[in-house]
Structure formats: C-alpha cells, structure tokens
Design a protein around this motif. Structure first.
Motif, mmCIF file in Angstrom:
data_model
loop_
_atom_site.group_PDB
_atom_site.id
_atom_site.type_symbol
_atom_site.label_atom_id
_atom_site.label_comp_id
_atom_site.label_asym_id
_atom_site.label_seq_id
_atom_site.Cartn_x
_atom_site.Cartn_y
_atom_site.Cartn_z
ATOM 1 N N VAL A 2 0.769 -1.358 -0.022
ATOM 2 C CA VAL A 2 0.096 -0.010 -0.121
ATOM 3 C C VAL A 2 0.804 1.156 0.032
ATOM 4 C CG1 VAL A 2 -1.581 1.472 1.147
ATOM 5 C CG2 VAL A 2 -1.705 -1.097 1.337
ATOM 6 N N GLU A 40 0.448 5.651 -0.033
ATOM 7 C CA GLU A 40 -0.338 6.666 0.123
ATOM 8 C C GLU A 40 0.303 8.059 0.172
ATOM 9 O OE1 GLU A 40 -3.201 8.497 3.967
ATOM 10 O OE2 GLU A 40 -2.555 6.375 4.089
ATOM 11 N N TYR A 80 -4.011 6.781 -3.360
ATOM 12 C CA TYR A 80 -3.504 5.332 -2.869
ATOM 13 C C TYR A 80 -3.260 4.478 -4.111
ATOM 14 C CZ TYR A 80 -6.035 7.316 1.405
ATOM 15 O OH TYR A 80 -6.434 8.125 2.305
ATOM 16 N N SER A 116 -2.108 0.241 -4.693
ATOM 17 C CA SER A 116 -1.677 -1.239 -4.210
ATOM 18 C C SER A 116 -0.721 -1.879 -4.894
ATOM 19 C CB SER A 116 -2.972 -1.935 -3.797
ATOM 20 O OG SER A 116 -3.531 -2.605 -5.042
ATOM 21 N N ASN A 135 -5.502 -5.602 0.847
ATOM 22 C CA ASN A 135 -5.091 -4.884 1.980
ATOM 23 C C ASN A 135 -5.286 -3.377 1.759
ATOM 24 O OD1 ASN A 135 -3.172 -7.449 1.395
ATOM 25 N ND2 ASN A 135 -2.850 -6.877 3.476
ATOM 26 N N LEU A 136 -5.005 -2.745 0.448
ATOM 27 C CA LEU A 136 -5.401 -1.279 0.473
ATOM 28 C C LEU A 136 -6.753 -1.250 0.821
ATOM 29 C CD1 LEU A 136 -5.146 1.567 -0.201
ATOM 30 C CD2 LEU A 136 -5.465 0.672 -2.989
ATOM 31 N N HIS A 183 -7.090 -1.099 4.495
ATOM 32 C CA HIS A 183 -6.438 0.305 4.871
ATOM 33 C C HIS A 183 -7.617 1.413 4.893
ATOM 34 C CE1 HIS A 183 -3.203 3.047 5.457
ATOM 35 N NE2 HIS A 183 -3.844 3.808 4.293
ATOM 36 N N GLU A 210 -10.267 0.826 7.584
ATOM 37 C CA GLU A 210 -9.567 1.321 9.097
ATOM 38 C C GLU A 210 -9.602 2.770 9.196
ATOM 39 O OE1 GLU A 210 -5.881 0.573 11.884
ATOM 40 O OE2 GLU A 210 -6.048 -0.649 10.201
ATOM 41 N N LYS A 211 -9.488 3.538 8.034
ATOM 42 C CA LYS A 211 -9.182 4.816 8.038
ATOM 43 C C LYS A 211 -10.608 5.410 8.348
ATOM 44 C CE LYS A 211 -7.856 8.954 5.477
ATOM 45 N NZ LYS A 211 -7.100 9.658 4.343
ATOM 46 N N ARG A 221 -9.808 0.265 13.665
ATOM 47 C CA ARG A 221 -9.026 -0.869 13.713
ATOM 48 C C ARG A 221 -9.929 -2.212 13.924
ATOM 49 N NH1 ARG A 221 -4.127 -2.905 11.482
ATOM 50 N NH2 ARG A 221 -3.181 -4.324 13.049
ATOM 51 N N ASP A 242 -2.015 -7.216 8.000
ATOM 52 C CA ASP A 242 -0.765 -6.749 8.259
ATOM 53 C C ASP A 242 0.341 -6.904 7.247
ATOM 54 O OD1 ASP A 242 -1.454 -4.782 10.376
ATOM 55 O OD2 ASP A 242 -1.211 -6.714 11.759
ATOM 56 N N ASN A 278 2.666 -6.154 4.459
ATOM 57 C CA ASN A 278 3.171 -4.770 3.882
ATOM 58 C C ASN A 278 4.113 -5.112 2.851
ATOM 59 O OD1 ASN A 278 5.438 -5.766 5.201
ATOM 60 N ND2 ASN A 278 5.098 -4.238 6.989
#
Length: 332
Positions: free
Chosen positions: A154, A156, A161, A163, A171-172, A175, A178-179, A183, A198, A200
C-alpha cells in the motif's frame, strides 16, 4: 455517509470491481450488527451504464454514469486487463472526471495495475506509487515522472492510494476501511474475508526476470553473462571489459537500461537462483548460498531479506512443500 464510487473501466478486471463493492457493503452490515449506522454509500460508476468485459463474456451494469455523479468522497480505480497502453487509451474518457473529483477533495485509490490509469491522469507526477511487481518496469517506461515503490503493498500520498499486485488490493481496501471506521472493524473485515491485515510487502512473490526491453546491446550482453555465470565472482571492471565499454559509461548505461546498478542486478540474479533452489530442492542454507556465489552467510541473509522481505529459512519454509511435509511428520 462516505460516498464510494467504483469505476467500471473498459478492459478491466471484473473481480477488482466486484470485490471493493462487496467489502464496503459488508462493512455496512458489520456496523449495523454492532448497532451503528451504515457508513458507506457504494455505487458503480461508468462512462456508460453497460460495460462489456472479457471480450463480451461479462457485462457490468454501472449504477450511474459519470455525468450523474457531480461529487464523491472516494474513487476506486480497478485493475486494468490486457495490454496496458491499450487499456489506458480505451479509458481516457474517465480521466477528466477522476481529476475533477480529486480537485473537489475526493480521495483516489488504484487497485493493482489500475495504477496505469491513475498515473495517466497526471495526479501521480512526482509522487510514489505501488503496482503489480510484474508490471513495474513497464510502468516506469510509461510514466517516468512517477516513483515506483518496489515491493510495497500500500502506498499513500496526498489523498492518492495505490496497491501492489493482484490480491494485494485487499490490503489497500482494508487500509481504507480502517481509516474511515476503526481498527476493530478493519480486523473484523480481515477475518471475514480471510486476509492478512498487516501484510506490507509483495516482495516475496516477485520474480526477477531481468529488464531486457531496451536496445543497448552492450548492456544486454552483460546481463546475459551475469545470468549465465551468477555463481562466479564477477566485477564491474570485468563486465565493462567484456563488452568493450569504459567502466563509468558502462555503469551509467546499465542503470539507464535496467533501473538497477550493476551490483544490484547481480544480487537480484543470485537471489532469484537461490529462491528457485529453496522452492524445489532439499539443500540447506549454506549449500544454496555457495551455489549462487556467496561465501558470507550474513551477507547472503541480509541481501536475501532485503530483496524478498523474508529470511532464507522463512522463504524455504513458505514455499518448499517437501520441507512443509517434513515439518508435519515431526509434529507429535
């Protein structure tokens, strides 16, 4: 309420349209079960309402046409399919709308090779971007003013954004969930969709195939020599002499053609050979490092982890079926 507009481009991947809709709709359901108000208003948006994909095998029905969406909060640019230059050209009618939405304050997220369409807007100029590792060199050629974040899942920057490859786009999407929520909700979504929240790096999945899409015959000759003799100790001076080019000029031309220094290229060729050995043989770490021309265990481990994101043992255990079966037999 967050307005999420998922584009329906021509020559695109249907799953990369359906998956974000599924995820954001599911998150609304999770919030409702928790006694909270739904957060996302999700719609498919296209230049026209009916878009045929996979050579007409599938038809995607957009909820709205671009002209009927004056403003949104998040634009999702799905992965493109087929030849990237052709796919980008086929979707230039989407570009003005994407740019206008961004300037009105919307965030824009590209999934996998959707980065090609996002980059064609000019919004990524001077910024970092992730894309599928297998298309990174082509992306660099098409958009030299964008910095490719090699291996990243990801990226940003300034409400933009992107990926990594294929399923990395999940995963993006997490993300973004969550934003916009929290969480706890993102973890719930990751468990529901069985995604490692998680993760990455996509480095462990990358295959190094060498950048041969250039016309510098001296550099190609050097690349071929490196790939045939990766288990030998080769110096830059030796290579420059073999191709009859001065060292400084050779190093400059090599980097321009491959986007790697000579040393980086040699390391990546060696590590790619080591990866194949770990995947298919029963050799231990020392045997493999000697096979690919290393004598220093620490140096090999450091370079291997830098390139793949995993230690040699972690990589072998992840991809070698024989090792996995042996470990199962040792478990009481």
């Amino acid at each position: 309420m967050k307005h999420v507009s998922i584009l329906v481009p021509e020559l695109s991947v249907m799953q990369a349209i359906a998956d974000p809709r599924y995820l954001f709709t599911a998150v609304n359901q999770f919030l409702a079960v928790a006694g909270r108000a739904p957060l996302f208003h999700v719609q498919l948006v296209g230049f026209r309402c009916e878009v045929k994909l996979n050579e007409g095998l599938f038809t995607v029905h957009a909820d709205k046409e671009l002209k009927d969406v004056p403003q949104t909060d998040l634009v999702i640019v799905p992965a493109l399919a087929g030849d990237m230059a052709s796919a980008v050209a086929a979707n230039q009618n989407l570009v003005p709308w994407i740019v206008a939405q961004y300037h009105k304050g919307a965030e824009v997220a590209s999934l996998c090779v959707g980065a090609f369409l996002l980059a064609s807007t000019g919004l990524l100029a001077g910024k970092k971007c992730s894309t599928h590792w297998g298309f990174a060199n082509e992306f660099r050629e098409m958009f030299p003013d964008v910095e490719v974040a090699d291996g990243s899942i990801v990226t940003e920057e300034n409400r933009l954004y992107s990926s990594g490859g294929a399923n990395s786009y999940w995963n993006l999407l997490l993300h973004l969930v969550e934003k916009y929520t929290d969480r706890e909700t993102a973890i719930l979504a990751s468990k529901y969709f069985a995604i490692d929240i998680d993760r990455n790096s996509q480095a462990a999945f990358a295959l190094f195939q060498g950048q041969k899409g250039h016309n510098d015959s001296a550099v190609k000759a050097a690349q071929e020599y490196i790939e045939k003799n990766y288990n030998d100790r080769i110096s830059v001076d030796q290579l420059a002499e073999k191709v009859a080019v001065g060292r400084r000029s050779f190093e400059r031309r090599f980097y321009k053609a491959t986007h790697n220094s000579v040393l980086e290229y040699m390391q990546r060729v060696k590590i790619e050979a080591a990866k194949r050995s770990f995947e298919t043989s029963r050799k231990n770490i020392n045997e493999v490092l000697f096979d690919v021309g290393y004598t220093d265990t620490k140096a090999f481990r450091t370079v291997f982890k830098k390139i793949t994101g995993l230690t040699p043992i972690e990589y072998r255990n992840k991809y070698n079926k024989q090792v996995q079966q042996k470990d199962k037999l040792l478990i009481p």
